[in-house]
Design a protein around this motif. Structure first.
Motif, PDB file in Angstrom:
ATOM      1  N   VAL A 163      39.025  46.234  39.548  1.00  0.00           N
ATOM      2  CA  VAL A 163      39.234  44.872  39.044  1.00  0.00           C
ATOM      3  C   VAL A 163      40.657  44.387  39.301  1.00  0.00           C
ATOM      4  CG1 VAL A 163      37.347  45.034  37.367  1.00  0.00           C
ATOM      5  CG2 VAL A 163      39.695  45.501  36.614  1.00  0.00           C
ATOM      6  N   THR A 164      41.640  45.295  39.251  1.00  0.00           N
ATOM      7  CA  THR A 164      43.013  44.852  39.515  1.00  0.00           C
ATOM      8  C   THR A 164      43.249  44.644  41.009  1.00  0.00           C
ATOM      9  OG1 THR A 164      43.852  47.139  39.419  1.00  0.00           O
ATOM     10  CG2 THR A 164      43.988  45.814  37.400  1.00  0.00           C
ATOM     11  N   ASP A 165      42.661  45.485  41.854  1.00  0.00           N
ATOM     12  CA  ASP A 165      42.789  45.275  43.300  1.00  0.00           C
ATOM     13  C   ASP A 165      42.155  43.953  43.713  1.00  0.00           C
ATOM     14  OD1 ASP A 165      44.049  47.732  43.621  1.00  0.00           O
ATOM     15  OD2 ASP A 165      42.355  48.698  44.636  1.00  0.00           O
ATOM     16  N   VAL A 166      40.931  43.717  43.267  1.00  0.00           N
ATOM     17  CA  VAL A 166      40.238  42.475  43.622  1.00  0.00           C
ATOM     18  C   VAL A 166      41.004  41.281  43.069  1.00  0.00           C
ATOM     19  CG1 VAL A 166      38.133  41.112  43.242  1.00  0.00           C
ATOM     20  CG2 VAL A 166      37.968  43.533  43.895  1.00  0.00           C
ATOM     21  N   GLY A 167      41.430  41.378  41.829  1.00  0.00           N
ATOM     22  CA  GLY A 167      42.205  40.296  41.237  1.00  0.00           C
ATOM     23  C   GLY A 167      43.468  40.002  42.021  1.00  0.00           C
ATOM     24  N   SER A 168      44.145  41.043  42.476  1.00  0.00           N
ATOM     25  CA  SER A 168      45.366  40.860  43.271  1.00  0.00           C
ATOM     26  C   SER A 168      45.068  40.209  44.614  1.00  0.00           C
ATOM     27  CB  SER A 168      46.059  42.203  43.489  1.00  0.00           C
ATOM     28  OG  SER A 168      46.575  42.686  42.279  1.00  0.00           O
ATOM     29  N   TYR A 169      43.971  40.620  45.258  1.00  0.00           N
ATOM     30  CA  TYR A 169      43.591  39.985  46.526  1.00  0.00           C
ATOM     31  C   TYR A 169      43.308  38.500  46.325  1.00  0.00           C
ATOM     32  CZ  TYR A 169      43.269  44.200  49.415  1.00  0.00           C
ATOM     33  OH  TYR A 169      43.559  45.326  50.139  1.00  0.00           O
ATOM     34  N   LEU A 170      42.666  38.151  45.225  1.00  0.00           N
ATOM     35  CA  LEU A 170      42.392  36.736  44.955  1.00  0.00           C
ATOM     36  C   LEU A 170      43.688  35.967  44.703  1.00  0.00           C
ATOM     37  CD1 LEU A 170      39.241  37.076  42.665  1.00  0.00           C
ATOM     38  CD2 LEU A 170      39.300  36.317  45.058  1.00  0.00           C
ATOM     39  N   ILE A 171      44.574  36.554  43.933  1.00  0.00           N
ATOM     40  CA  ILE A 171      45.862  35.910  43.650  1.00  0.00           C
ATOM     41  C   ILE A 171      46.636  35.684  44.940  1.00  0.00           C
ATOM     42  CG2 ILE A 171      48.142  36.311  42.618  1.00  0.00           C
ATOM     43  CD1 ILE A 171      46.592  37.667  40.253  1.00  0.00           C
ATOM     44  N   ASP A 172      46.714  36.706  45.779  1.00  0.00           N
ATOM     45  CA  ASP A 172      47.443  36.581  47.046  1.00  0.00           C
ATOM     46  C   ASP A 172      46.769  35.596  47.987  1.00  0.00           C
ATOM     47  OD1 ASP A 172      49.216  38.479  46.097  1.00  0.00           O
ATOM     48  OD2 ASP A 172      48.404  40.119  47.315  1.00  0.00           O
ATOM     49  N   MET A 219      44.467  39.788  35.207  1.00  0.00           N
ATOM     50  CA  MET A 219      43.227  39.344  34.581  1.00  0.00           C
ATOM     51  C   MET A 219      43.373  37.931  34.018  1.00  0.00           C
ATOM     52  SD  MET A 219      41.152  41.835  35.148  1.00  0.00           S
ATOM     53  CE  MET A 219      42.056  41.976  36.681  1.00  0.00           C
ATOM     54  N   ASP A 220      44.519  37.647  33.397  1.00  0.00           N
ATOM     55  CA  ASP A 220      44.754  36.303  32.845  1.00  0.00           C
ATOM     56  C   ASP A 220      44.722  35.232  33.931  1.00  0.00           C
ATOM     57  OD1 ASP A 220      44.978  37.114  30.192  1.00  0.00           O
ATOM     58  OD2 ASP A 220      47.180  37.207  30.246  1.00  0.00           O
ATOM     59  N   ILE A 221      45.405  35.492  35.028  1.00  0.00           N
ATOM     60  CA  ILE A 221      45.472  34.512  36.122  1.00  0.00           C
ATOM     61  C   ILE A 221      44.073  34.245  36.680  1.00  0.00           C
ATOM     62  CG2 ILE A 221      46.285  34.118  38.486  1.00  0.00           C
ATOM     63  CD1 ILE A 221      48.847  35.751  37.603  1.00  0.00           C
ATOM     64  N   ASN A 222      43.309  35.312  36.928  1.00  0.00           N
ATOM     65  CA  ASN A 222      41.962  35.128  37.465  1.00  0.00           C
ATOM     66  C   ASN A 222      41.069  34.386  36.473  1.00  0.00           C
ATOM     67  OD1 ASN A 222      41.244  36.656  40.219  1.00  0.00           O
ATOM     68  ND2 ASN A 222      42.978  37.621  39.231  1.00  0.00           N
ATOM     69  N   HIS A 223      41.240  34.649  35.202  1.00  0.00           N
ATOM     70  CA  HIS A 223      40.470  33.914  34.197  1.00  0.00           C
ATOM     71  C   HIS A 223      40.880  32.444  34.173  1.00  0.00           C
ATOM     72  CE1 HIS A 223      39.840  32.483  29.981  1.00  0.00           C
ATOM     73  NE2 HIS A 223      38.612  32.788  30.352  1.00  0.00           N
ATOM     74  N   GLU A 224      42.185  32.174  34.211  1.00  0.00           N
ATOM     75  CA  GLU A 224      42.679  30.789  34.222  1.00  0.00           C
ATOM     76  C   GLU A 224      42.158  30.021  35.432  1.00  0.00           C
ATOM     77  OE1 GLU A 224      46.927  31.346  34.124  1.00  0.00           O
ATOM     78  OE2 GLU A 224      46.846  32.153  32.083  1.00  0.00           O
ATOM     79  N   GLU A 225      41.986  30.728  36.554  1.00  0.00           N
ATOM     80  CA  GLU A 225      41.481  30.100  37.778  1.00  0.00           C
ATOM     81  C   GLU A 225      39.954  30.045  37.814  1.00  0.00           C
ATOM     82  OE1 GLU A 225      43.253  28.588  40.159  1.00  0.00           O
ATOM     83  OE2 GLU A 225      45.164  29.037  39.182  1.00  0.00           O
ATOM     84  N   GLU A 250      30.650  34.630  43.885  1.00  0.00           N
ATOM     85  CA  GLU A 250      30.349  33.207  43.689  1.00  0.00           C
ATOM     86  C   GLU A 250      31.620  32.363  43.825  1.00  0.00           C
ATOM     87  OE1 GLU A 250      27.878  29.945  43.094  1.00  0.00           O
ATOM     88  OE2 GLU A 250      27.325  32.028  43.431  1.00  0.00           O
ATOM     89  N   TYR A 251      32.714  32.843  43.269  1.00  0.00           N
ATOM     90  CA  TYR A 251      33.996  32.136  43.367  1.00  0.00           C
ATOM     91  C   TYR A 251      34.406  31.997  44.834  1.00  0.00           C
ATOM     92  CZ  TYR A 251      38.906  30.971  42.576  1.00  0.00           C
ATOM     93  OH  TYR A 251      40.125  30.351  42.573  1.00  0.00           O
ATOM     94  N   LEU A 252      34.299  33.076  45.585  1.00  0.00           N
ATOM     95  CA  LEU A 252      34.651  33.030  47.012  1.00  0.00           C
ATOM     96  C   LEU A 252      33.774  32.043  47.758  1.00  0.00           C
ATOM     97  CD1 LEU A 252      35.244  36.825  47.718  1.00  0.00           C
ATOM     98  CD2 LEU A 252      36.981  35.012  47.693  1.00  0.00           C
TER      99      LEU A 252
END
Length: 140
Positions: free
Chosen positions: A51-60, A74-80, A133-135
């Protein structure tokens, strides 16, 4: 245009079924023994990494704000709006286990079934679906 490393995200999401199976097997057959304790411990650790790797890839990839911690990922991905409040709550509890699992492993209680173990498989599967789904929504 964003560059989102979908291949690496998908590789990590594809690990979720095995992690979920390990967690389900540990929860269903829990006996307080060493082997299932280690299965649980490793599956929880892998879930955190996924979950942290995927979250980081999404953030980047989507150039979101920089994360300062695992919880912040996790907070950033939830906010997005990558995943719901319910998923966010469980993932926050999960990532807070990283330090005890990775750094303080010598104190981890391998005889106790962790409260996340029985519920995490479904949450991880929901997380994978949410990310896909987000992607789809953001890239196509």
């Amino acid at each position: 245009m964003y560059y989102v490393n979908q291949e690496q995200i998908e590789r990590r999401l594809n690990a979720i079924p095995d992690i979920a199976e390990g967690l389900r097997a540990a929860a269903q057959s829990w006996d307080g023994g060493l082997v299932l304790g280690l299965v649980q411990e490793r599956a929880l650790h892998l879930a955190i990494e996924v979950v942290t790797d995927v979250g980081s890839y999404l953030i980047d990839g989507f150039i979101m704000r920089d994360a300062s911690s695992y919880e912040d990922i996790m907070d950033i991905n939830h906010e997005e709006k990558v995943f719901s409040q319910e998923v966010h709550k469980v993932l926050m509890e999960l990532v807070r286990l990283r330090k005890p699992l990775v750094q303080d492993y010598y104190d981890w209680d391998r005889q106790a079934l962790h409260s996340l173990t029985p519920i995490l498989p479904d949450v991880l599967e929901q997380f994978a679906g949410n990310v896909r789904e987000y992607l789809k929504n953001e890239l196509y």
